[in-house]
Design a protein around this motif. Structure first.
Motif, mmCIF file in Angstrom:
data_model
loop_
_atom_site.group_PDB
_atom_site.id
_atom_site.type_symbol
_atom_site.label_atom_id
_atom_site.label_comp_id
_atom_site.label_asym_id
_atom_site.label_seq_id
_atom_site.Cartn_x
_atom_site.Cartn_y
_atom_site.Cartn_z
ATOM 1 N N THR A 28 0.850 -1.190 0.000
ATOM 2 C CA THR A 28 0.000 0.000 0.000
ATOM 3 C C THR A 28 0.884 1.238 0.000
ATOM 4 O OG1 THR A 28 -1.728 -1.189 1.188
ATOM 5 C CG2 THR A 28 -1.853 1.208 1.202
ATOM 6 N N SER A 29 0.848 1.966 -1.091
ATOM 7 C CA SER A 29 1.659 3.181 -1.206
ATOM 8 C C SER A 29 0.855 4.390 -0.717
ATOM 9 C CB SER A 29 2.063 3.393 -2.664
ATOM 10 O OG SER A 29 0.923 3.738 -3.440
ATOM 11 N N ILE A 30 1.560 5.478 -0.523
ATOM 12 C CA ILE A 30 0.883 6.732 -0.171
ATOM 13 C C ILE A 30 -0.090 7.122 -1.284
ATOM 14 C CG2 ILE A 30 1.233 9.210 0.189
ATOM 15 C CD1 ILE A 30 1.848 7.584 2.669
ATOM 16 N N ASN A 31 0.317 6.940 -2.531
ATOM 17 C CA ASN A 31 -0.587 7.246 -3.649
ATOM 18 C C ASN A 31 -1.840 6.384 -3.590
ATOM 19 O OD1 ASN A 31 1.024 9.264 -4.688
ATOM 20 N ND2 ASN A 31 2.073 7.910 -6.133
ATOM 21 N N ASP A 32 -1.687 5.096 -3.250
ATOM 22 C CA ASP A 32 -2.864 4.226 -3.086
ATOM 23 C C ASP A 32 -3.787 4.786 -2.011
ATOM 24 O OD1 ASP A 32 -1.861 2.355 -4.934
ATOM 25 O OD2 ASP A 32 -0.990 1.095 -3.353
ATOM 26 N N VAL A 34 -4.005 7.915 -0.833
ATOM 27 C CA VAL A 34 -4.636 9.179 -1.250
ATOM 28 C C VAL A 34 -5.810 8.900 -2.181
ATOM 29 C CG1 VAL A 34 -4.262 11.272 -2.621
ATOM 30 C CG2 VAL A 34 -2.591 10.610 -0.873
ATOM 31 N N THR A 35 -5.600 8.019 -3.137
ATOM 32 C CA THR A 35 -6.657 7.690 -4.105
ATOM 33 C C THR A 35 -7.824 6.998 -3.420
ATOM 34 O OG1 THR A 35 -5.043 7.483 -5.882
ATOM 35 C CG2 THR A 35 -7.169 6.413 -6.226
ATOM 36 N N HIS A 36 -7.529 5.977 -2.633
ATOM 37 C CA HIS A 36 -8.579 5.178 -2.002
ATOM 38 C C HIS A 36 -9.344 5.956 -0.935
ATOM 39 C CE1 HIS A 36 -10.501 1.374 -0.935
ATOM 40 N NE2 HIS A 36 -10.311 1.691 0.338
ATOM 41 N N HIS A 40 -6.640 14.655 0.184
ATOM 42 C CA HIS A 40 -5.379 15.161 -0.341
ATOM 43 C C HIS A 40 -4.214 14.623 0.493
ATOM 44 C CE1 HIS A 40 -7.423 17.882 -3.054
ATOM 45 N NE2 HIS A 40 -8.205 18.252 -2.043
ATOM 46 N N ARG A 41 -3.087 14.500 -0.163
ATOM 47 C CA ARG A 41 -1.869 14.016 0.495
ATOM 48 C C ARG A 41 -1.566 14.853 1.746
ATOM 49 N NH1 ARG A 41 2.797 11.168 -1.556
ATOM 50 N NH2 ARG A 41 1.612 10.999 -3.471
ATOM 51 N N TYR A 45 -1.263 13.604 5.732
ATOM 52 C CA TYR A 45 -0.127 13.822 6.638
ATOM 53 C C TYR A 45 -0.514 14.691 7.839
ATOM 54 C CZ TYR A 45 3.152 11.712 3.342
ATOM 55 O OH TYR A 45 3.823 10.831 2.524
ATOM 56 N N LYS A 51 2.685 7.102 6.897
ATOM 57 C CA LYS A 51 2.009 5.836 6.583
ATOM 58 C C LYS A 51 1.991 4.903 7.797
ATOM 59 C CE LYS A 51 2.824 1.791 3.682
ATOM 60 N NZ LYS A 51 3.589 1.250 2.564
#
Length: 192
Positions: A28-32, A34-36, A40-41, A45, A51
Motif C-alpha cells: 500500500t503506497s501513499i498514492n494508493d 490518497v486515491t482510495h 489530499h496528500r 499527513y 504511513k
C-alpha cells in the motif's frame, strides 16, 4: 485561519483499514492511500501522520471493529458453545464486504518479525482472543455444556491456534466447506 476538515476521520480510517487489510502494509503506497481515501496528500499527513502512523490508527480502528462484532455476536449467543461457534463462523464467513482473513494475522506475518510495535499489537490481540475463548470455555465447563477433562486456558490456546490457521486459509481459495470441517473438528475438542 485554519481550514476545516472536509472529511470524516473515522470513515477515512475505516477505508484505510480495509485497504491495508486487502493489500498489506508494504504493497500500500501513499498514492494508493490518497486515491482510495479520497483525501489530499497534505490532509493525510496533517491528520494522520506518516504511513506507519496511519497504519497504527487503522489497527486501532480494526480493534473497535472486531470488538463490536464479537460483543454483538457473543451477546446474541444463547450458550457458550454458540458463542465459540460464532467466533469460528465469523472468521470463516465474516460479513458482506469483509476482506478475507484477519488484519492482525496479516500484520503479524508481514511486519511483526521486523517491527516491535506491530509485534506487540499482534501479540496483544492474540492474548485477548485466547482469554475470551478461555472465559467462554470455563463458562461452558461450569454449566455442564463442555467436558471438564482439559484445562480451559490450554484448550483455548489450542482452539485459538485453529482460529489462526482458519484466518490464514480464509485468504486463500480454500473451500469454505473445508474451513467449516476444520472448525467443527476444533469444536469437538470441547466434548473430550
Amino acid at each position: 485561519m485554519p481550514r476545516t476538515k472536509e472529511f470524516d476521520e473515522d470513515a477515512v480510517l475505516l477505508k484505510a483499514m480495509h485497504l491495508f487489510w486487502i493489500q498489506g502494509y508494504e504493497k500500500t503506497s501513499i498514492n494508493d492511500l490518497v486515491t482510495h481515501l479520497g483525501i489530499h496528500r497534505r490532509s493525510l499527513y496533517d491528520t494522520f501522520g506518516d504511513k506507519h502512523q496511519l497504519f497504527l490508527l487503522a489497527i486501532e480502528r480494526y480493534k473497535k471493529f472486531l470488538n463490536g462484532h464479537f460483543e454483538s455476536g457473543i451477546s446474541r449467543a444463547g450458550s457458550a458453545r454458540q458463542a465459540i461457534q460464532y467466533l469460528f463462523d465469523f472468521m470463516i464467513d465474516g460479513y458482506e464486504g469483509k476482506p478475507p482473513g484477519c488484519l492482525f494475522v496479516n500484520m503479524a506475518v508481514e511486519l511483526a518479525p521486523h517491527d516491535d510495535e506491530i509485534d506487540g499489537q499482534a501479540s496483544e490481540s492474540f492474548v485477548i482472543v485466547e482469554k475470551l475463548l478461555a472465559d467462554l470455555i470455563r463458562k461452558g465447563q461450569e454449566n455442564g455444556e463442555f467436558a471438564t477433562t482439559r484445562d480451559a486456558s490450554e484448550l483455548a490456546e489450542d482452539m485459538h491456534n485453529s482460529l489462526l490457521g482458519l484466518r490464514v486459509l480464509a485468504r486463500t481459495s480454500a473451500d469454505k466447506k473445508k474451513l467449516h470441517r476444520i472448525a467443527d473438528s476444533a469444536m469437538s475438542k470441547l466434548d473430550t
